[in-house]
Design an enzyme around this catalytic site. Sequence first.
Site, PDB file in Angstrom:
ATOM      1  N   GLY A  50       0.771  -1.239   0.000  1.00 48.21           N
ATOM      2  CA  GLY A  50       0.000   0.000   0.000  1.00 48.21           C
ATOM      3  C   GLY A  50       0.797   1.281   0.000  1.00 48.21           C
ATOM      4  N   PRO A  71       4.832  -4.940  -0.735  1.00 46.62           N
ATOM      5  CA  PRO A  71       4.767  -3.786  -1.633  1.00 46.62           C
ATOM      6  C   PRO A  71       4.649  -4.205  -3.091  1.00 46.62           C
ATOM      7  CG  PRO A  71       7.026  -4.222  -1.040  1.00 46.62           C
ATOM      8  CD  PRO A  71       6.198  -5.233  -0.297  1.00 46.62           C
ATOM      9  N   GLY A  72       3.838  -3.494  -3.824  1.00 47.60           N
ATOM     10  CA  GLY A  72       3.754  -3.708  -5.266  1.00 47.60           C
ATOM     11  C   GLY A  72       4.145  -2.421  -5.948  1.00 47.60           C
ATOM     12  N   ARG A  77      -5.672   2.529 -15.697  1.00 52.65           N
ATOM     13  CA  ARG A  77      -5.793   3.249 -14.421  1.00 52.65           C
ATOM     14  C   ARG A  77      -6.547   4.592 -14.544  1.00 52.65           C
ATOM     15  NH1 ARG A  77      -2.197   5.063 -11.706  1.00 52.65           N
ATOM     16  NH2 ARG A  77      -3.058   4.554  -9.688  1.00 52.65           N
ATOM     17  N   CYS A  98     -13.088   2.501 -28.442  1.00 55.76           N
ATOM     18  CA  CYS A  98     -14.423   3.063 -28.593  1.00 55.76           C
ATOM     19  C   CYS A  98     -15.145   3.158 -27.264  1.00 55.76           C
ATOM     20  CB  CYS A  98     -15.219   2.229 -29.595  1.00 55.76           C
ATOM     21  SG  CYS A  98     -14.514   2.400 -31.214  1.00 55.76           S
ATOM     22  N   GLU A  99     -14.687   4.010 -26.419  1.00 54.08           N
ATOM     23  CA  GLU A  99     -15.274   4.294 -25.107  1.00 54.08           C
ATOM     24  C   GLU A  99     -14.972   5.753 -24.800  1.00 54.08           C
ATOM     25  OE1 GLU A  99     -16.822   2.237 -22.869  1.00 54.08           O
ATOM     26  OE2 GLU A  99     -16.533   0.398 -24.012  1.00 54.08           O
ATOM     27  N   TYR A 149       0.459  -1.911 -12.179  1.00 56.48           N
ATOM     28  CA  TYR A 149      -0.937  -1.993 -12.591  1.00 56.48           C
ATOM     29  C   TYR A 149      -1.121  -1.387 -13.987  1.00 56.48           C
ATOM     30  CZ  TYR A 149      -1.051  -2.981  -7.653  1.00 56.48           C
ATOM     31  OH  TYR A 149      -0.777  -3.517  -6.421  1.00 56.48           O
TER      32      TYR A 149
HETATM   33  C1  LIG Z   1      -3.229  -8.234  -0.125  1.00 52.36           C
HETATM   34  C2  LIG Z   1      -2.461  -7.246  -0.906  1.00 52.36           C
HETATM   35  N1  LIG Z   1      -1.159  -7.091  -0.653  1.00 52.36           N
HETATM   36  C3  LIG Z   1      -0.401  -6.200  -1.339  1.00 52.36           C
HETATM   37  C4  LIG Z   1      -0.948  -5.416  -2.323  1.00 52.36           C
HETATM   38  C5  LIG Z   1      -0.051  -4.463  -3.047  1.00 52.36           C
HETATM   39  O1  LIG Z   1      -0.456  -3.158  -2.885  1.00 52.36           O
HETATM   40  P1  LIG Z   1       0.467  -1.969  -3.391  1.00 52.36           P
HETATM   41  O2  LIG Z   1       0.758  -2.198  -4.815  1.00 52.36           O
HETATM   42  O3  LIG Z   1      -0.358  -0.762  -3.155  1.00 52.36           O
HETATM   43  O4  LIG Z   1       1.695  -1.982  -2.545  1.00 52.36           O
HETATM   44  C6  LIG Z   1      -2.306  -5.535  -2.637  1.00 52.36           C
HETATM   45  C7  LIG Z   1      -2.909  -4.682  -3.674  1.00 52.36           C
HETATM   46  O5  LIG Z   1      -3.878  -4.020  -3.477  1.00 52.36           O
HETATM   47  C8  LIG Z   1      -3.090  -6.484  -1.908  1.00 52.36           C
HETATM   48  O6  LIG Z   1      -4.390  -6.636  -2.163  1.00 52.36           O
END
Ligand SMILES: Cc1ncc(COP(=O)(O)O)c(C=O)c1O
Length: 429
Positions: free
Chosen positions: A239, A289-290, A327, A357-358, A386
Site C-alpha cells: 500500500g 509492496p507492489g 488506471r 471506442c469508449e 498496474y
Molecule cells: C493483499 C495485498 N497485498 C499487497 C498489495 C499491493 O499493494 P500496493 O501495490 O499498493 O503496494 C495488494 C494490492 O492491493 C493487496 O491486495
Amino acid sequence: MHRFQRKGGRLYAEGVALDRLADRLGTPLYVYSSGTIVDHYRRLRGVLRAVDPLVCYSVKANSNLAILSILARLGSGFDVVSGGELERVRKVGGKMERCVFAGVGKTQDEIELGLRFGVKAFHVESEEELDQIASVAGRKKGRRAPIALRVNPDVQAGGHAKITTGTYANKFGIPFEQIAAVYRRADANPRLHLRGIQMHIGSQITQAAPFRAAVRKMIPLVERLRGRHGLEYFDVGGGVGIVYEDALASGRDGWWKSLRAAKAMTLSEYATSLVPMLRDLKMQILLEPGRFLVGNAGVLVTEVLYRKETGRKHFTIVDAGMNDLVRPALYEAYHQIEPVGKPRPGAISTDVVGPVCESGDVFCHDRSLAPLEKGDRVAILSAGAYGFSMSSNYNTRPRPAEVLVTGTRAKVVRPREKVAALWHGEKRS
Ligand SMILES: Cc1ncc(COP(=O)(O)O)c(C=O)c1O
C-alpha cells in the site's frame, strides 16, 4: 530514486533514449528501468533494517518474468493471488518458502498447487475458505496447510474507493472482532498449521497515519494471538504510495521536493511510524509492496496519431488506449505525460485520448502540455505498476511490447502481441 530523465532535451530510461526504442520497436511500448526496481527494493529494506523484514513483492503490480527475476535475485519473497502468479514465481526460481498466497476466492486447484509447491502460508479471508484449505490438506497424507488469517482492521485508507480494502464495506479479510474466535477454531484443526497474521489496508496510501493507526490497533491482538497460537510472523501488507506528479528524476533533492509538494510521506516517515511498534513485537515482519517497487520504474511510450478541435475541446489522439493502461479510466488516476523528444516551447490545453471506442478512454483532461504534433511521441509516466498487468485485448488490440533497460542495454522481455494470436483457440460456428 527512479531513472527516467531528460538528457539534451530527450527522455531517457537509464542510458537508453526512448525515441530510439520507439523507432526500433514501435508504439505503444512499455519501458522499464531495472535500476529503479533494485534501488526501491534496497531503500525499502534499508529504512526497515531494524526489523529485517521479508519483502514479499506483490506480483499483481507487474508480473513480467523479467521483473520477477530481478526481485528473486535480490532475495525477495512474493505475494501471489492466483495459481498463475504462483507458477510465474516458480518459473523464475522464486523461493516457495518465501511466497504467501492471498486472495478472497482461491479455488481447490489453487490450494492444491500452493500445497504442492510448499508456499510459506495461505492468507485466509473467510471461515469457509479455512475449511476448504483444511479439507484439501486432509486429502494428502500427513499434510498440514500453513495459514495466516487476513484481518480487516476497519481503517479508512487508500487513494481511491476502488483501492481501499481495509474497511467493513470491502470484501477483504475477516472482521477484527471475529479474528480471535476463528484462530481458536483453526488451531483445533490438526490439518492446519497457524503461522502468522496479516493485514492490508489499501493501495496508493501517501500518508503514514493510516498505517500507524492500523498497526497500533493490531498490535495488542497480534501479541495475544502470538502467545496463544505460536504465530511466527506479522504481515503488514503493501500500500505504500508513490508520487505520480512531477515524476521525472531531477536529482535527490528534486525527488524529495516533489514528495513535499504532493504532501506525501517519505519512506523514512513510513518507517519511523512503524518500526518502534514492530520491533517490540519480536516477530518476523512481512511487507507486500507492489506499486512502490515498480510504479515509477515503468513508462508507456505512445505516438500522437491525430489532433482535433471541437470548438469546446482540443483532443490529442494517441495509439495507446485504456486497454493498455486502464488506471486513468478505472480510478481517474493521474499520470504525468511528457514529450519523448525535446519539448516545444509554449503550451496547449488538451485531452489526451486513446483509440478505444469508449468515452472513458482518456489519459488526461484539459492538461496543459507542450504543443504536440502528429507523429510525436509522449511517455505516460509511472506506468510500471498496474499497467501491463491490468491490460486487455479489448477492441481486439494486441498488447504492447515490454522492454527492460539496464544501463545502456535494452531487452525485449515480451514481444508485441500479434493480431492473429488474439483469436487463437476460437472456432467459427
Ligand atoms: C493483499 C495485498 N497485498 C499487497 C498489495 C499491493 O499493494 P500496493 O501495490 O499498493 O503496494 C495488494 C494490492 O492491493 C493487496 O491486495
